[in-house]
Design a protein around this motif. Sequence first.
Motif, PDB file in Angstrom:
ATOM      1  N   MET C   1       3.844   8.659 -43.081  1.00 12.56           N
ATOM      2  CA  MET C   1       3.120   9.934 -43.055  1.00 12.56           C
ATOM      3  C   MET C   1       2.217  10.006 -41.825  1.00 12.56           C
ATOM      4  SD  MET C   1       3.060  12.648 -44.759  1.00 12.56           S
ATOM      5  CE  MET C   1       2.150  14.160 -44.495  1.00 12.56           C
ATOM      6  N   GLU C   2       1.516   8.876 -41.570  1.00  9.93           N
ATOM      7  CA  GLU C   2       0.631   8.842 -40.398  1.00  9.93           C
ATOM      8  C   GLU C   2       1.424   9.088 -39.116  1.00  9.93           C
ATOM      9  OE1 GLU C   2      -0.199   6.953 -42.917  1.00  9.93           O
ATOM     10  OE2 GLU C   2      -2.380   6.846 -43.051  1.00  9.93           O
ATOM     11  N   THR C   3       2.634   8.481 -39.041  1.00 13.44           N
ATOM     12  CA  THR C   3       3.441   8.627 -37.832  1.00 13.44           C
ATOM     13  C   THR C   3       3.797  10.093 -37.614  1.00 13.44           C
ATOM     14  OG1 THR C   3       4.372   6.551 -38.544  1.00 13.44           O
ATOM     15  CG2 THR C   3       5.374   7.588 -36.627  1.00 13.44           C
ATOM     16  N   ALA C   4       4.232  10.744 -38.703  1.00 12.38           N
ATOM     17  CA  ALA C   4       4.618  12.148 -38.586  1.00 12.38           C
ATOM     18  C   ALA C   4       3.428  12.981 -38.116  1.00 12.38           C
ATOM     19  CB  ALA C   4       5.124  12.648 -39.929  1.00 12.38           C
ATOM     20  N   LEU C   5       2.251  12.732 -38.710  1.00 11.59           N
ATOM     21  CA  LEU C   5       1.074  13.507 -38.321  1.00 11.59           C
ATOM     22  C   LEU C   5       0.673  13.208 -36.881  1.00 11.59           C
ATOM     23  CD1 LEU C   5      -1.126  13.508 -41.512  1.00 11.59           C
ATOM     24  CD2 LEU C   5      -0.125  15.452 -40.360  1.00 11.59           C
ATOM     25  N   ALA C   6       0.822  11.926 -36.478  1.00  6.94           N
ATOM     26  CA  ALA C   6       0.471  11.577 -35.102  1.00  6.94           C
ATOM     27  C   ALA C   6       1.373  12.322 -34.122  1.00  6.94           C
ATOM     28  CB  ALA C   6       0.593  10.067 -34.902  1.00  6.94           C
ATOM     29  N   VAL C   7       2.666  12.418 -34.463  1.00  7.09           N
ATOM     30  CA  VAL C   7       3.584  13.172 -33.606  1.00  7.09           C
ATOM     31  C   VAL C   7       3.182  14.642 -33.567  1.00  7.09           C
ATOM     32  CG1 VAL C   7       5.971  13.949 -33.389  1.00  7.09           C
ATOM     33  CG2 VAL C   7       5.482  11.572 -33.938  1.00  7.09           C
ATOM     34  N   LEU C   8       2.797  15.169 -34.717  1.00 11.22           N
ATOM     35  CA  LEU C   8       2.379  16.569 -34.793  1.00 11.22           C
ATOM     36  C   LEU C   8       1.141  16.809 -33.915  1.00 11.22           C
ATOM     37  CD1 LEU C   8       3.065  19.229 -36.125  1.00 11.22           C
ATOM     38  CD2 LEU C   8       1.514  18.651 -37.963  1.00 11.22           C
ATOM     39  N   VAL C   9       0.199  15.864 -33.963  1.00 10.19           N
ATOM     40  CA  VAL C   9      -0.993  15.980 -33.111  1.00 10.19           C
ATOM     41  C   VAL C   9      -0.563  16.023 -31.646  1.00 10.19           C
ATOM     42  CG1 VAL C   9      -3.065  14.780 -32.325  1.00 10.19           C
ATOM     43  CG2 VAL C   9      -2.550  14.881 -34.745  1.00 10.19           C
ATOM     44  N   GLY C  10       0.402  15.156 -31.299  1.00 16.41           N
ATOM     45  CA  GLY C  10       0.896  15.152 -29.930  1.00 16.41           C
ATOM     46  C   GLY C  10       1.496  16.493 -29.542  1.00 16.41           C
ATOM     47  N   VAL C  11       2.256  17.092 -30.462  1.00 19.49           N
ATOM     48  CA  VAL C  11       2.864  18.400 -30.188  1.00 19.49           C
ATOM     49  C   VAL C  11       1.780  19.449 -29.973  1.00 19.49           C
ATOM     50  CG1 VAL C  11       4.284  20.210 -31.180  1.00 19.49           C
ATOM     51  CG2 VAL C  11       4.978  17.841 -31.411  1.00 19.49           C
ATOM     52  N   PHE C  12       0.761  19.423 -30.824  1.00 21.53           N
ATOM     53  CA  PHE C  12      -0.364  20.362 -30.688  1.00 21.53           C
ATOM     54  C   PHE C  12      -1.010  20.214 -29.308  1.00 21.53           C
ATOM     55  CE2 PHE C  12      -2.020  22.616 -34.501  1.00 21.53           C
ATOM     56  CZ  PHE C  12      -0.961  22.365 -35.342  1.00 21.53           C
ATOM     57  N   GLY C  47      -8.935   9.343 -40.161  1.00 22.47           N
ATOM     58  CA  GLY C  47      -9.744   9.002 -41.329  1.00 22.47           C
ATOM     59  C   GLY C  47      -8.929   8.473 -42.489  1.00 22.47           C
ATOM     60  N   ARG C  48      -7.679   8.105 -42.285  1.00 22.64           N
ATOM     61  CA  ARG C  48      -6.758   7.555 -43.288  1.00 22.64           C
ATOM     62  C   ARG C  48      -6.342   8.621 -44.298  1.00 22.64           C
ATOM     63  NH1 ARG C  48      -8.040   4.748 -39.807  1.00 22.64           N
ATOM     64  NH2 ARG C  48      -8.558   2.532 -39.799  1.00 22.64           N
ATOM     65  N   ILE C  49      -5.045   8.710 -44.505  1.00 22.07           N
ATOM     66  CA  ILE C  49      -4.494   9.692 -45.434  1.00 22.07           C
ATOM     67  C   ILE C  49      -4.407   9.051 -46.820  1.00 22.07           C
ATOM     68  CG2 ILE C  49      -2.606  11.300 -45.825  1.00 22.07           C
ATOM     69  CD1 ILE C  49      -3.671  11.684 -43.112  1.00 22.07           C
ATOM     70  N   THR C  50      -4.844   9.787 -47.849  1.00 22.04           N
ATOM     71  CA  THR C  50      -4.720   9.292 -49.224  1.00 22.04           C
ATOM     72  C   THR C  50      -3.984  10.361 -50.026  1.00 22.04           C
ATOM     73  OG1 THR C  50      -6.991   8.662 -48.821  1.00 22.04           O
ATOM     74  CG2 THR C  50      -6.080   8.051 -50.943  1.00 22.04           C
ATOM     75  N   ARG C  51      -3.225   9.927 -51.038  1.00 18.99           N
ATOM     76  CA  ARG C  51      -2.603  10.904 -51.939  1.00 18.99           C
ATOM     77  C   ARG C  51      -3.712  11.642 -52.674  1.00 18.99           C
ATOM     78  NH1 ARG C  51       2.594  12.281 -51.578  1.00 18.99           N
ATOM     79  NH2 ARG C  51       2.433  12.939 -53.736  1.00 18.99           N
ATOM     80  N   GLU C  52      -3.375  12.836 -53.182  1.00 20.14           N
ATOM     81  CA  GLU C  52      -4.428  13.704 -53.711  1.00 20.14           C
ATOM     82  C   GLU C  52      -5.225  13.029 -54.835  1.00 20.14           C
ATOM     83  OE1 GLU C  52      -1.931  16.976 -55.617  1.00 20.14           O
ATOM     84  OE2 GLU C  52      -0.592  15.710 -54.443  1.00 20.14           O
TER      85      GLU C  52
END
Lengths: 518, 139, 125
Positions: C1-12, C47-52
């Motif tokens: 999940m972190e990897t996907a979000l990191a890529v998304l940040v890069g795209v942004f 800040g670390r991703i946690t499940r809801e």
Amino acid sequence: MAGSSDTIVDLSQAMVTAPTTAADWLVIAPVALCLTFSALSLMFRKDVSRQAPLAIVGFALLLIVAILLLRHVWMNGTMVMTMGRWLPPFGISFTVDMLGAMFVLTTAVIALLASIHALADLDSTQLRYGFFPFLFLMIGGVCGAFLTGDIFNLYVWFEVLLISSFGLLVLGSEREQIDGTTKYAYLNLVATTLFLVATGYLYGIFGTLNMADIARKAPLLRETAPLMTLAVLYFFAFGMKAAAFPVNFWLPASYHTPRIVVSALFAGLLTKVGVYALLRSLVVLLPAERAILAELIAWVAASTMLLGALGALAQNDIRRLLGFVVVSGIGVMMAGLALGSPLGLSGAMVYAVHSMLVMTALYIAAGLAGSITGSMAIGATGGGHKADPLLAFAVPALRPSRAGPPPFSGLWPKAMLVKASLDVGAWWLAGAILLTGLLTSIATVRVFLLACWRDRETVEGATSGGLLRAAPLAALLAMTLAIGVYPQPLLEAANTAAAAILDNAGWAAKVFPEAVQP
Amino acid sequence: MNTLIFRTVAPFLTSLMVLFSIFVLLRGHNEPGGGFIGGLIAASAFAIYGIACGVSPVRRALYFHPMGIAGFGLFIACVAGIMSIFVNVPFMTGLWVFPKVFGVELALSTPMLFDIGVYLVVVGAITSIALALEEREED
Amino acid sequence: METALAVLVGVFFTFAIYLLLSRHVIRMLLGVAILGNGVNLLIFTAGRITREAPPIIPDHLTVPDVAVANPLPQALILTAIVISFSFFAFLLVLAMRAYQELDTDDTDDMRVAEPANDVAPPVSY
């Protein structure tokens, strides 16, 4: 729910239980005072007659508080107050050491004098448009940045002072101002966003935002975490805020556009907040990374000061010339940061205080010269000595003060910085500082020769605008002379401040008393 | 945007939204809501009124200048922080009182006062920007 | 999940930097807005991703009984959103004023503050 909860909770685990004394309130007072007066002057902004007393009373109170704060820090060392009683690092701590207290006092002096000048200089439309609410907010932001001990809170104060500086910059909305503000706004916004990026990474690495906590944990994480990335990001972001080469172009593009009193305040305060943040982030939080970057910082410092001075030589408009002089001063302060020795750091601090006073005075003097001689272009001014003898004295006194021959305040910090550079064998840095002094002298003395001593018919009806406009200039001049003749207290304060920011352990011990340390 | 239907509905819509914004503001202490979002709802209510009926009726209805409202909000937010000086605790510490009004216990606190301040700052600042933009369109 | 979000940040960031390199004020404004969102996502990921699992302490306890989401990054993002929202409002008004007063939204044509053919200072007394 707080009232009806039946669980007994030991509050001392989570909260500060020691009562807060009146002296502790000095830590937050400058910020609280500025925000309250900003609110009051915003509420009464249509009533121009009340703006003047509000401003004078507010800034006089700020000056008193700043003096008391400096006195308290001088006698008792670093002071800490944690907001909302939550124990640090969870509560936001305000921590004042000598560096912060010294800068807050200088800010208060400049704010009071500039607002006196503004009362004589601005007309009632500009006052009604909201000069003083923005000014109070900006000074509150500047004081908050100097006092806070939390890195995200520092970001918030940066944004507070940034948005109020936008307001001051467009005050009057002339074409030139809108042009200048557009460039200033975008580049500064990118810089603060980079600061936020760095802070996001920092939180990811450390899991804390309290600066004392970060300083305490940095040596433990140095082996495993990419702290160098953080240091470079902070260097770039704050360097951009401070207008260091090669990201300094927003400053000469915008600082000459607003009202002269606004330029004076910006030149005195805003870039110095960037320098302060550089000192805080690189010297206090990431000292080992600063040592690795020292060579790069030194080259940036040298090119900033030399290109600033060369830029000043090429300008025909006095205000644009002064914008470049501000840039060259930033280079001199960054030289102290690059050296990192106690002498270099205290030299940079003394230079910052000197530069805050003198740059404000120079812009005010330029405004007076402009209104006497009727033009801001060097080629077109003249006859200053006939129109106003006081000015003809003040300006020659100020011009070289910037460059630093005795008996003005510029001498001491430059001597300290040159000595500190030679101590580590960086002769080229010492040479750059001295060459900058020479070039700045040529640029500024030429202005003075042409504007004040050249014989030329003065413009009909042009005056300096009375005592109230010139009084702040005289006060600033007296201060720079006083520091030049008797620099001992300032030097001592700066040495204490330099020792304090180099002593991380002492600072962390103040924020985290032994009782609660894990 | 000057249709009859919109002009008729706008005052009701505005008052409903302002009421809802106050609900969101007060609910914000323990549940989602609060001063900022409540203030945005109220500001958009005034913006809608401005689009429908013009800027000057909004200014008349507000009575105080939006920037004055923002100034008052900032002032009471500051006061909420400074109040803690009287009980020897740091700036911005939450203080609570539980007075009984008509037999009902009310939970009044400085965080609530601060939130009301935030609400007024947001209402004032955003409304004045929105009205300035709407005024320009009419030129 | 972190990897996907990191890529998304890069795209942004890519989009934001591309837009910021434009000469047109309105594109720069959009770039700044996207940059702000990218940074918010970055803080969220850092800040670390946690499940809801909402960080709410049950009534009878003094500390949470399960691993909960970290509320601090969310508070930071909320602050950053509020700030970037007010900046966006200001910059939008400024861009409009600039277009009205200077008759251009091209920063290369904004030469009022720094005229293109500025005179040099006098070289002699």
